[in-house]
Design a protein around this motif. Structure first.
Motif, short mmCIF file in Angstrom:
data_model
loop_
_atom_site.label_atom_id
_atom_site.label_comp_id
_atom_site.label_asym_id
_atom_site.label_seq_id
_atom_site.Cartn_x
_atom_site.Cartn_y
_atom_site.Cartn_z
N SER A 1 0.82 -1.22 0.00
CA SER A 1 0.00 0.00 0.00
C SER A 1 0.84 1.26 0.00
N TRP A 2 1.99 1.22 0.69
CA TRP A 2 2.82 2.43 0.76
C TRP A 2 3.12 2.97 -0.64
N TYR B 1 1.33 8.15 2.30
CA TYR B 1 1.12 7.86 3.71
C TYR B 1 2.10 8.70 4.53
N VAL C 1 4.06 6.79 9.79
CA VAL C 1 3.27 5.57 9.65
C VAL C 1 4.06 4.51 8.90
N THR C 2 4.63 4.87 7.77
CA THR C 2 5.39 3.89 6.99
C THR C 2 6.64 3.43 7.72
N TYR D 1 -4.29 1.63 10.52
CA TYR D 1 -3.95 1.50 9.09
C TYR D 1 -5.18 1.69 8.22
N ILE E 1 -6.39 5.43 8.25
CA ILE E 1 -5.52 6.32 7.48
C ILE E 1 -5.73 6.10 5.98
N THR E 2 -5.86 4.84 5.59
CA THR E 2 -6.09 4.54 4.18
C THR E 2 -7.41 5.13 3.70
N LEU F 1 -6.97 8.88 3.22
CA LEU F 1 -6.27 9.19 1.98
C LEU F 1 -7.19 8.99 0.78
#
Length: 309
Positions: free
Chosen positions: A208-209, A221, A225-226, A266, A269-270, A273
Motif C-alpha cells: 500500500s505504501w 502515507y 506511519v510507513t 492502518y 488512514i487509508t 487518503l
C-alpha cells in the motif's frame, strides 16, 4: 505512463502468477460447497468442517492469490526479481495446491496421515517461495522515494514463516500427538494471529505504501506511519506470543487490543487518503479496496468485543 520508480520491465511472464489466480477460485468454491452441504458445521470453530473451510479459504484462496500477486508486485514496487520465477512458481503452486487439499481433507475427515502430509507439502512449498523471495529482495534495488516497502515485505515473510511453523506444529499435534508447552487453542490463536496480522496485514501495508498513492492518486502515507507501523505490528505479535507462553493474562489482552488498534489505524488512514483522492471517478479496484478497509474496521471491533464475550 509509467509511474516514477516502478520497474515494469522486470515482471515475470504472466504464466507464473496466473496459475495461482486460476486455482484460488476453485478452493473458494470448495469452501462454499462444504458450507452448503456440510450440515451444522458452524456451531463451533472446532468442528472438522469449520477447520476445513478456514484452511480452504485462507490457504487455498487467499494465500494463492497473495503469492501470485507477489510474483507480479515485487519487481514493480521493490525492484526484486526472484531467481527462475517460472520454476519457483511451478513447484510452489503444485506443492501448495496438493498440500492445501490434503490439509483440508485431513481436517474434515479426521485422517491424520493425509492431514500431516498436506501440511508438510504446504510448508515445503512456502519455504521454497520465501527463500526465492528473500533472495530476490537481497539482490533487488530500492525503487522510488519510499524505502519502507522492501523492509516491510521482509517482515511479512517472517510473519508467514512463523504462521507456517505454528501450523506445522498443530498438524504434528493432530497427526502424531506432539506435546505442546501451551494449550491447543492458544497455539491455534497464535497461528491465526500471525497469519492475519504478521503476514496478511503487513504484506498489504507494505504494498500500500506504493500502490495506494500511485494508482489511487492519493497523498503519500505519513512518513511516521510507513516507518513505524510494520515494526510495531511485528513487535506486538512477539510480545503477545511471549505473554501467551508465559500465561501473562494482562499482557495478553493488552497485546491483542494493541494489534486491533494498529489494524484500525492502518484502515482509517487509508480511508482518509482515499477520501481525498484526486480521482474524478473511483474505479472498481478503488471501491473494493475501500470496502476492504471498512471490513477491517468492523473486524477489529468484533475482535475487541470478543475479548469480553
Amino acid at each position: 505512463m509509467m509511474g516514477p520508480g516502478l520497474s515494469y520491465e522486470d515482471t515475470p511472464p504472466f504464466s507464473a502468477p496466473v496459475r495461482f489466480f486460476l486455482t484460488a477460485p476453485l478452493f473458494g468454491i470448495a469452501a462454499g460447497l462444504t458450507l452448503v452441504f456440510g450440515g451444522e458445521i458452524l456451531v463451533s470453530r472446532w468442528t472438522p468442517g469449520a477447520l476445513a473451510i478456514a484452511h480452504l479459504f485462507a490457504a487455498g484462496f487467499m494465500l494463492q492469490v497473495m503469492l501470485g500477486a507477489l510474483l507480479q508486485v515485487m519487481p514493480v514496487v521493490a525492484g526484486a526479481t526472484m531467481p527462475a520465477p517460472l520454476l519457483i512458481a511451478g513447484i510452489t503452486h503444485v506443492a501448495m495446491t496438493l498440500g492445501t487439499a490434503g490439509l483440508a481433507f485431513g481436517l474434515a475427515t479426521g485422517t491424520p496421515d493425509v492431514l500431516l502430509g498436506g501440511a508438510v507439502l504446504l510448508v515445503g512449498g512456502l519455504t521454497l517461495f520465501l527463500s526465492a523471495a528473500v533472495l530476490g529482495l537481497k539482490r533487488g534495488s530500492t525503487t522510488g522515494s519510499n524505502t519502507r516497502t522492501p523492509r516491510d515485505l521482509r517482515m511479512a515473510f517472517v510473519g508467514l514463516a512463523v504462521t507456517a511453523g505454528f501450523g506445522l506444529a498443530l498438524a504434528l499435534v493432530l497427526g502424531r500427538g506432539l506435546a505442546l508447552p501451551v494449550a491447543l487453542p492458544t497455539l491455534v490463536n497464535l497461528h491465526a494471529g500471525w497469519g492475519w496480522m504478521g503476514w496478511a496485514a503487513v504484506l498489504l501495508a507494505a504494498t500500500s505504501w506504493v500502490v495506494v498513492p500511485m494508482f489511487q492518486i492519493t497523498a503519500a502515507y505519513p512518513a511516521r506511519v510507513t516507518a513505524l507501523w510494520a515494526p510495531a505490528v511485528t513487535a506486538t505479535l512477539v510480545l503477545w506470543t511471549v505473554a501467551e507462553f508465559l500465561a501473562l493474562d494482562g499482557a495478553r489482552v493488552a497485546a491483542i487490543v494493541a494489534l486491533g488498534l494498529l489494524g484500525g489505524c492502518y484502515a482509517a488512514i487509508t480511508l482518509y487518503l482515499q477520501s481525498h483522492s484526486r480521482r474524478s471517478k473511483p474505479d472498481t479496484p478503488f471501491l473494493a479496496f475501500r470496502q476492504a478497509m471498512y471490513a477491517a474496521l468492523a473486524g477489529v471491533l468484533v475482535l475487541v468485543i470478543s475479548l469480553w464475550s
